[in-house]
Design a protein around this motif. Structure first.
Motif, short mmCIF file in Angstrom:
data_model
loop_
_atom_site.label_atom_id
_atom_site.label_comp_id
_atom_site.label_asym_id
_atom_site.label_seq_id
_atom_site.Cartn_x
_atom_site.Cartn_y
_atom_site.Cartn_z
N THR A 16 0.81 -1.22 0.00
CA THR A 16 0.00 0.00 0.00
C THR A 16 0.84 1.27 0.00
OG1 THR A 16 -0.15 -0.07 2.41
CG2 THR A 16 -1.95 -1.11 1.17
N GLU A 17 2.13 1.15 -0.29
CA GLU A 17 2.99 2.34 -0.30
C GLU A 17 2.53 3.33 -1.37
OE1 GLU A 17 5.54 3.02 1.87
OE2 GLU A 17 4.86 1.21 2.87
N GLY A 18 2.43 4.59 -1.00
CA GLY A 18 2.01 5.62 -1.94
C GLY A 18 0.50 5.76 -2.05
N THR A 19 -0.24 5.09 -1.16
CA THR A 19 -1.70 5.16 -1.12
C THR A 19 -2.33 4.93 -2.50
OG1 THR A 19 -1.36 6.82 0.62
CG2 THR A 19 -3.61 6.43 -0.08
N PRO A 20 -2.12 3.75 -3.08
CA PRO A 20 -2.68 3.46 -4.41
C PRO A 20 -4.19 3.26 -4.36
CG PRO A 20 -1.74 1.48 -3.48
CD PRO A 20 -1.40 2.61 -2.53
N SER A 21 -4.80 3.25 -5.54
CA SER A 21 -6.23 2.95 -5.64
C SER A 21 -6.52 1.59 -5.02
CB SER A 21 -6.65 2.88 -7.11
OG SER A 21 -6.49 4.12 -7.74
N THR A 22 -7.59 1.53 -4.22
CA THR A 22 -8.02 0.26 -3.66
C THR A 22 -9.43 -0.09 -4.14
OG1 THR A 22 -8.79 1.37 -1.66
CG2 THR A 22 -6.57 0.40 -1.61
N THR A 23 -10.07 0.84 -4.83
CA THR A 23 -11.35 0.59 -5.47
C THR A 23 -11.35 1.26 -6.84
OG1 THR A 23 -12.37 2.56 -4.48
CG2 THR A 23 -12.66 0.47 -3.30
N VAL A 24 -12.19 0.74 -7.72
CA VAL A 24 -12.30 1.30 -9.06
C VAL A 24 -13.72 1.01 -9.56
CG1 VAL A 24 -11.37 -0.74 -10.22
CG2 VAL A 24 -11.18 1.48 -11.32
N TYR A 25 -14.28 1.98 -10.28
CA TYR A 25 -15.60 1.76 -10.87
C TYR A 25 -15.51 0.84 -12.07
CZ TYR A 25 -17.54 5.57 -8.07
OH TYR A 25 -17.95 6.36 -7.04
N ALA A 26 -16.58 0.10 -12.33
CA ALA A 26 -16.63 -0.78 -13.49
C ALA A 26 -16.29 -0.01 -14.75
CB ALA A 26 -18.03 -1.39 -13.62
N ASP A 27 -15.51 -0.62 -15.61
CA ASP A 27 -15.09 -0.07 -16.91
C ASP A 27 -14.18 1.14 -16.80
OD1 ASP A 27 -16.58 -2.04 -18.25
OD2 ASP A 27 -18.40 -0.84 -18.02
N GLU A 28 -13.64 1.41 -15.61
CA GLU A 28 -12.66 2.48 -15.44
C GLU A 28 -11.34 1.87 -15.00
OE1 GLU A 28 -14.09 5.75 -13.11
OE2 GLU A 28 -15.92 5.94 -14.30
#
Length: 92
Positions: A16-28
């Motif tokens: 989790t270094e750098g606070t990456p995306s942990t959720t994403v909307y469908a088709d994005e």
């Protein structure tokens, strides 16, 4: 819209270094990549990017598809796990 979970893995551990995306909307695509992980200092490897193919599976007959720019990541259609890819380099 449907929301999917994104997990980043480095050497079998969640990263989790750098606070990456942990959720994403469908088709994005993911919006924030993690800080590039440091390879083990003594192993002579270099970080080259992320893949959806689990390196622990041992199924690499060819090089995996590697993503290293946010715009290149695949759009989400399910929960996603991205694995760090390290490659050997030869010191000159």
């Amino acid at each position: 819209k449907t929301i999917y979970t994104v997990t980043w893995m480095v050497n079998g551990k969640e990263y989790t270094e750098g606070t990456p995306s942990t959720t994403v909307y469908a088709d994005e695509r993911v919006t924030t990549l993690p800080t590039p992980p440091e390879p083990n200092a003594y192993c002579g490897d270099v970080f080259v990017g992320w893949t959806t193919e689990n390196p622990a599976s041992g199924n690499f007959n060819e090089a995996p598809t590697v993503y290293n720019e946010q715009s290149a990541f695949p759009p989400a259609s399910a929960n996603q796990i991205f694995y760090a890819v390290f490659a050997d380099y030869e010191q000159q």
